[in-house]
Scaffold this motif. Structure first.
Motif, PDB file in Angstrom:
ATOM      1  N   UNK A  90      -7.830   1.763  -8.616  1.00 55.11           N
ATOM      2  CA  UNK A  90      -8.792   0.854  -7.959  1.00 55.11           C
ATOM      3  C   UNK A  90      -8.572  -0.568  -8.447  1.00 55.11           C
ATOM      4  N   UNK A  91      -8.426  -0.739  -9.749  1.00 54.41           N
ATOM      5  CA  UNK A  91      -8.196  -2.071 -10.318  1.00 54.41           C
ATOM      6  C   UNK A  91      -6.943  -2.693  -9.713  1.00 54.41           C
ATOM      7  N   UNK A  92      -5.851  -1.939  -9.670  1.00 57.53           N
ATOM      8  CA  UNK A  92      -4.601  -2.484  -9.140  1.00 57.53           C
ATOM      9  C   UNK A  92      -4.695  -2.816  -7.655  1.00 57.53           C
ATOM     10  N   UNK A 103     -14.485  -0.602 -16.138  1.00 59.12           N
ATOM     11  CA  UNK A 103     -14.620   0.857 -16.256  1.00 59.12           C
ATOM     12  C   UNK A 103     -14.067   1.617 -15.041  1.00 59.12           C
ATOM     13  N   UNK A 104     -13.370   0.941 -14.165  1.00 64.32           N
ATOM     14  CA  UNK A 104     -12.834   1.581 -12.964  1.00 64.32           C
ATOM     15  C   UNK A 104     -11.442   2.170 -13.229  1.00 64.32           C
ATOM     16  N   UNK A 105     -11.049   3.167 -12.454  1.00 63.74           N
ATOM     17  CA  UNK A 105      -9.701   3.734 -12.593  1.00 63.74           C
ATOM     18  C   UNK A 105      -8.626   2.682 -12.281  1.00 63.74           C
ATOM     19  N   UNK A 127      -7.728 -10.594 -14.436  1.00 73.12           N
ATOM     20  CA  UNK A 127      -9.056 -10.979 -13.971  1.00 73.12           C
ATOM     21  C   UNK A 127      -9.811  -9.777 -13.427  1.00 73.12           C
ATOM     22  N   UNK A 128      -9.165  -9.016 -12.566  1.00 72.13           N
ATOM     23  CA  UNK A 128      -9.798  -7.837 -11.974  1.00 72.13           C
ATOM     24  C   UNK A 128     -10.032  -6.767 -13.047  1.00 72.13           C
ATOM     25  N   UNK A 129      -9.110  -6.616 -13.969  1.00 71.41           N
ATOM     26  CA  UNK A 129      -9.310  -5.664 -15.069  1.00 71.41           C
ATOM     27  C   UNK A 129     -10.547  -6.025 -15.874  1.00 71.41           C
ATOM     28  N   UNK A 130     -10.754  -7.311 -16.076  1.00 65.75           N
ATOM     29  CA  UNK A 130     -11.922  -7.789 -16.833  1.00 65.75           C
ATOM     30  C   UNK A 130     -13.219  -7.520 -16.070  1.00 65.75           C
ATOM     31  N   UNK A 140       0.830  -1.210   0.000  1.00 62.25           N
ATOM     32  CA  UNK A 140       0.000   0.000   0.000  1.00 62.25           C
ATOM     33  C   UNK A 140       0.861   1.255   0.000  1.00 62.25           C
ATOM     34  N   UNK A 141       1.899   1.254   0.809  1.00 66.35           N
ATOM     35  CA  UNK A 141       2.793   2.421   0.849  1.00 66.35           C
ATOM     36  C   UNK A 141       3.531   2.581  -0.482  1.00 66.35           C
ATOM     37  N   UNK A 142       4.091   1.486  -0.985  1.00 66.77           N
ATOM     38  CA  UNK A 142       4.856   1.581  -2.231  1.00 66.77           C
ATOM     39  C   UNK A 142       3.984   1.983  -3.413  1.00 66.77           C
ATOM     40  N   UNK A 143       2.764   1.439  -3.492  1.00 68.10           N
ATOM     41  CA  UNK A 143       1.902   1.726  -4.645  1.00 68.10           C
ATOM     42  C   UNK A 143       1.169   3.059  -4.497  1.00 68.10           C
ATOM     43  N   UNK A 144       0.540   3.266  -3.354  1.00 69.74           N
ATOM     44  CA  UNK A 144      -0.346   4.421  -3.184  1.00 69.74           C
ATOM     45  C   UNK A 144       0.345   5.697  -2.719  1.00 69.74           C
ATOM     46  N   UNK A 145       1.467   5.581  -2.025  1.00 70.76           N
ATOM     47  CA  UNK A 145       2.136   6.772  -1.506  1.00 70.76           C
ATOM     48  C   UNK A 145       3.397   7.096  -2.312  1.00 70.76           C
TER      49      UNK A 145
END
Length: 130
Positions: free
Chosen positions: A99-101, A94-96, A87-90, A22-27
């Protein structure tokens, strides 16, 4: 008892791993693969020692054990996260991307846990036949 000990180690490792991801990706804004990869590398060091001692009670010194563990982690990671993201992308088409990642990271963690338990039990810490 193996499943319970594996679960305890897994909960600790998952909380630590999710925090790092979460820190590496979101911050820090690293990409999906880099943030999950760094998190799993750090978590794998903890997991190796905790599962060898607590879960599977390995007492002998097998020079191939760290290599089997590393191979298992890499294979489980690539399968879990390689399946989770498309799978989640599929499903969340239509999500950003953020959110998908983030959802893909959670799904990947779940897939990884199942694959990793069986990989560690059957391949890494397998009991030798007498």
């Amino acid at each position: 008892m193996e499943v319970i000990h594996f679960g305890i180690v897994g909960v600790i490792n998952t909380l630590m791993g999710w925090g790092i991801m979460a820190v590496l990706y979101n911050i820090i804004h690293m990409n999906y693969w880099l943030s999950t990869g760094i998190s799993y590398f750090i978590g794998s060091v903890f997991s190796y020692h905790a599962n060898a001692k607590l879960t599977f009670k390995v007492e002998e010194r097998d020079k191939w054990l760290p290599w089997r563990f590393a191979i298992n982690i890499i294979v489980c990671y690539l399968i879990a996260y390689g399946v989770a993201q498309p799978l989640v992308q599929h499903v969340l088409v239509s999500q950003p991307v953020v959110i998908v990642d983030n959802v893909a990271m959670l799904v990947g963690m779940c897939l990884f846990v199942g694959l990793n338990f069986f990989g560690q039990k059957l391949f890494v810490f397998r009991k030798k036949k007498i």
